[in-house]
Design an enzyme around this catalytic site. Structure first.
Site: not given
Ligand code: PNS
Length: 164
Positions: A17, A41, A90, A128
């Site tokens: 990023h 959450k 990517r 991530s």
């Protein structure tokens, strides 16, 4: 002023990023890193934590700001008077979804362009989700995220394993 938006979940921000943000900052007068207020959450970090962590690792870039949004990206981009939405690509696997979103966003607002920056080869495998998975199983994420993020991820994973 040419304003570019770099949107994403950033849970957490990675070197991949940061590479895109830095290159976007070289093209635009101002870049806004915009963190989607999605279902936090399920996220490792809350929205506020993600914004704070990103601010920490992009502070060296003078023309980069960080904020959150909770709406259609294109409405938010229009509100911020952005000229472009900048995304990293990517691999071919990213393309179909990104292409669909770019076309839909253009349909919703033809004045705002989406541009894709091809990832630096070094980060083409990086996401991530993989960072979180590697950290969860005790793997080394030193080369994948900056130290501040590494520490925050390790701390959060430790806290969550104590809780469960
Ligand atoms: O890092 P991510 O999760 O791949 O980022 C996806 C993001 C935030 C760019 C995308 O989900 C988004 O733009 N969401 C905002 C809601 C929206 O505008 N949806 C319609 C897209 S055509």
């Amino acid at each position: 002023m040419k304003i570019g938006i770099c949107p994403g979940s950033f849970d957490p921000i990675t070197y991949g990023h940061i590479d895109i943000i830095e290159r976007a900052a070289n093209i635009c007068d101002k870049v806004i890193v915009s963190v989607l207020d999605n279902d936090s959450k399920k996220a490792l970090f809350s929205l506020e934590e993600r914004v704070r962590l990103i601010k920490e690792v992009v502070k060296e870039f003078d023309n980069v700001e960080v904020e959150s949004f909770n709406s259609l990206l294109i409405d938010y981009a229009r509100e911020r008077e952005a000229l472009v939405i900048i995304k990293g690509l990517r691999a071919v696997s990213d393309f179909e979804y990104e292409f669909q979103m770019a076309l839909m966003n253009r349909k919703l607002c033809p004045e705002i362009e989406t541009i894709f920056l091809t990832t630096n080869n070094r980060y083409s495998y990086l996401s991530s989700s993989l960072v979180k998975e590697i950290a969860k199983f005790g793997g080394c994420i030193d080369k994948l995220v900056p130290m501040a993020i590494n520490e925050a991820v390790s701390k959060r994973i430790k806290e969550s394993s104590i809780k469960s």
